[in-house]
Design an enzyme around this catalytic site. Structure first.
Site, PDB file in Angstrom:
ATOM      1  N   TRP A  73       2.459   1.586  -3.399  1.00  0.00           N
ATOM      2  CA  TRP A  73       1.479   2.044  -4.394  1.00  0.00           C
ATOM      3  C   TRP A  73       1.471   3.571  -4.484  1.00  0.00           C
ATOM      4  O   TRP A  73       1.296   4.139  -5.568  1.00  0.00           O
ATOM      5  CB  TRP A  73       0.090   1.541  -4.017  1.00  0.00           C
ATOM      6  CG  TRP A  73      -0.997   2.006  -4.948  1.00  0.00           C
ATOM      7  CD1 TRP A  73      -1.410   1.403  -6.095  1.00  0.00           C
ATOM      8  CD2 TRP A  73      -1.807   3.188  -4.805  1.00  0.00           C
ATOM      9  NE1 TRP A  73      -2.419   2.125  -6.680  1.00  0.00           N
ATOM     10  CE2 TRP A  73      -2.685   3.225  -5.912  1.00  0.00           C
ATOM     11  CE3 TRP A  73      -1.872   4.207  -3.862  1.00  0.00           C
ATOM     12  CZ2 TRP A  73      -3.612   4.237  -6.093  1.00  0.00           C
ATOM     13  CZ3 TRP A  73      -2.790   5.229  -4.042  1.00  0.00           C
ATOM     14  CH2 TRP A  73      -3.654   5.230  -5.142  1.00  0.00           C
ATOM     15  N   HIS A  74       1.676   4.241  -3.352  1.00  0.00           N
ATOM     16  CA  HIS A  74       1.662   5.701  -3.346  1.00  0.00           C
ATOM     17  C   HIS A  74       2.920   6.291  -3.978  1.00  0.00           C
ATOM     18  O   HIS A  74       2.911   7.432  -4.429  1.00  0.00           O
ATOM     19  CB  HIS A  74       1.518   6.215  -1.907  1.00  0.00           C
ATOM     20  CG  HIS A  74       0.140   6.043  -1.346  1.00  0.00           C
ATOM     21  ND1 HIS A  74      -0.270   4.884  -0.716  1.00  0.00           N
ATOM     22  CD2 HIS A  74      -0.934   6.874  -1.326  1.00  0.00           C
ATOM     23  CE1 HIS A  74      -1.525   5.016  -0.336  1.00  0.00           C
ATOM     24  NE2 HIS A  74      -1.957   6.209  -0.698  1.00  0.00           N
ATOM     25  N   GLY A  75       4.002   5.530  -4.009  1.00  0.00           N
ATOM     26  CA  GLY A  75       5.225   6.037  -4.623  1.00  0.00           C
ATOM     27  C   GLY A  75       6.410   5.146  -4.304  1.00  0.00           C
ATOM     28  O   GLY A  75       6.484   4.572  -3.211  1.00  0.00           O
ATOM     29  N   PHE A 124      -1.347  11.810  -6.744  1.00  0.00           N
ATOM     30  CA  PHE A 124      -1.529  10.369  -6.962  1.00  0.00           C
ATOM     31  C   PHE A 124      -2.538  10.139  -8.094  1.00  0.00           C
ATOM     32  O   PHE A 124      -3.656   9.750  -7.839  1.00  0.00           O
ATOM     33  CB  PHE A 124      -1.965   9.691  -5.678  1.00  0.00           C
ATOM     34  CG  PHE A 124      -0.988   9.909  -4.555  1.00  0.00           C
ATOM     35  CD1 PHE A 124       0.311   9.439  -4.673  1.00  0.00           C
ATOM     36  CD2 PHE A 124      -1.340  10.606  -3.437  1.00  0.00           C
ATOM     37  CE1 PHE A 124       1.226   9.651  -3.676  1.00  0.00           C
ATOM     38  CE2 PHE A 124      -0.430  10.824  -2.422  1.00  0.00           C
ATOM     39  CZ  PHE A 124       0.868  10.348  -2.534  1.00  0.00           C
ATOM     40  N   SER A 169       0.839  -1.200   0.000  1.00  0.00           N
ATOM     41  CA  SER A 169       0.000   0.000   0.000  1.00  0.00           C
ATOM     42  C   SER A 169       0.875   1.250   0.000  1.00  0.00           C
ATOM     43  O   SER A 169       0.590   2.225  -0.709  1.00  0.00           O
ATOM     44  CB  SER A 169      -0.918   0.004   1.229  1.00  0.00           C
ATOM     45  OG  SER A 169      -1.619   1.230   1.333  1.00  0.00           O
TER      46      SER A 169
END
Length: 220
Positions: free
Chosen positions: A66-68, A220, A63
């Site tokens: 996923w954001h970076g 995002f 998770s």
């Protein structure tokens, strides 16, 4: 307007008494996607407690990723995964006593974790943590200087206080029922008055939030 029903995505997450419940209320569309397509396929909680904790940590590390592709996001995800494991070991996510204290502690934990989410580098996050309590031995001066650094002046204290009270009231109601769905039941004149008021507030905040202070999720 088009007959499409969208799911509720945030439901008073900052009033959660546990980190586990926070993630049932925060960014629900994303958290349920990770639950359905990562956590459950890994085995979820069906293969023993140790495997459950491993699956939890993998899910939250992904998770964060996923954001970076940045160490700050991975640490942010790892912190939340570790917090849920600790809660489960000690049964903290099931205790109903001292709910207000639990909500305050979870709020402080989540806010601290946001440092890693918002910082561009691990060094920047470390710098913030190192100096965030500098001068706290004089609480009044500490708070006043903190407001000044944020550009908040004394004349805006009352406005901020009123805004926070409205938000807390809305979130408190939202824990048990959806205020906007309740508004649908009101007479037309009152209902449309609420709609127009909310629309004006949204427009006002969009313009006041333009430029460098864009909403963090825009990236995002």
């Amino acid at each position: 307007m088009f007959g499409i029903r969208l799911m509720t995505n945030f439901r008073s997450p900052y009033l959660s008494p546990s980190v586990n419940e926070f993630w049932r209320r925060w960014h629900i569309s994303l958290s349920t996607w990770f639950r359905d397509y990562v956590y459950i396929p890994l085995g979820g909680n069906r293969k023993g407690r140790i495997r459950k904790y491993i699956n939890t940590m993998i899910t939250f590390l992904l998770s964060g990723l996923w954001h970076g592709a940045n160490g700050t996001f991975i640490i942010w995800g790892g912190i939340h995964g570790l917090a849920q494991i600790v809660e489960d070991i000690f049964g903290l996510n099931k205790k109903k006593n001292f709910r207000c204290l639990s909500m305050a502690l979870v709020f402080l934990f989540v806010t601290f974790a946001w440092i890693f989410f918002r910082a561009d580098t691990l060094g920047e996050a470390g710098y913030i943590i190192r100096f965030m309590f500098d001068g706290i031995s004089s609480p009044i001066t500490y708070i006043r200087n903190g407001f000044a650094v944020l550009g908040i002046r004394r004349k805006t204290y009352i406005r901020i206080g009123i805004t926070l009270m409205i938000l807390l009231l809305f979130d408190g109601i939202n824990l048990h029922r959806d205020p906007l769905m309740e508004a649908v039941k009101l007479p037309g004149v009152i209902r449309w008055g609420i709609y127009y008021l909310l629309g004006m507030v949204l427009i006002a905040y969009c313009f006041s939030n333009a430029g460098e202070n864009q909403f963090v999720y825009f990236q995002f």
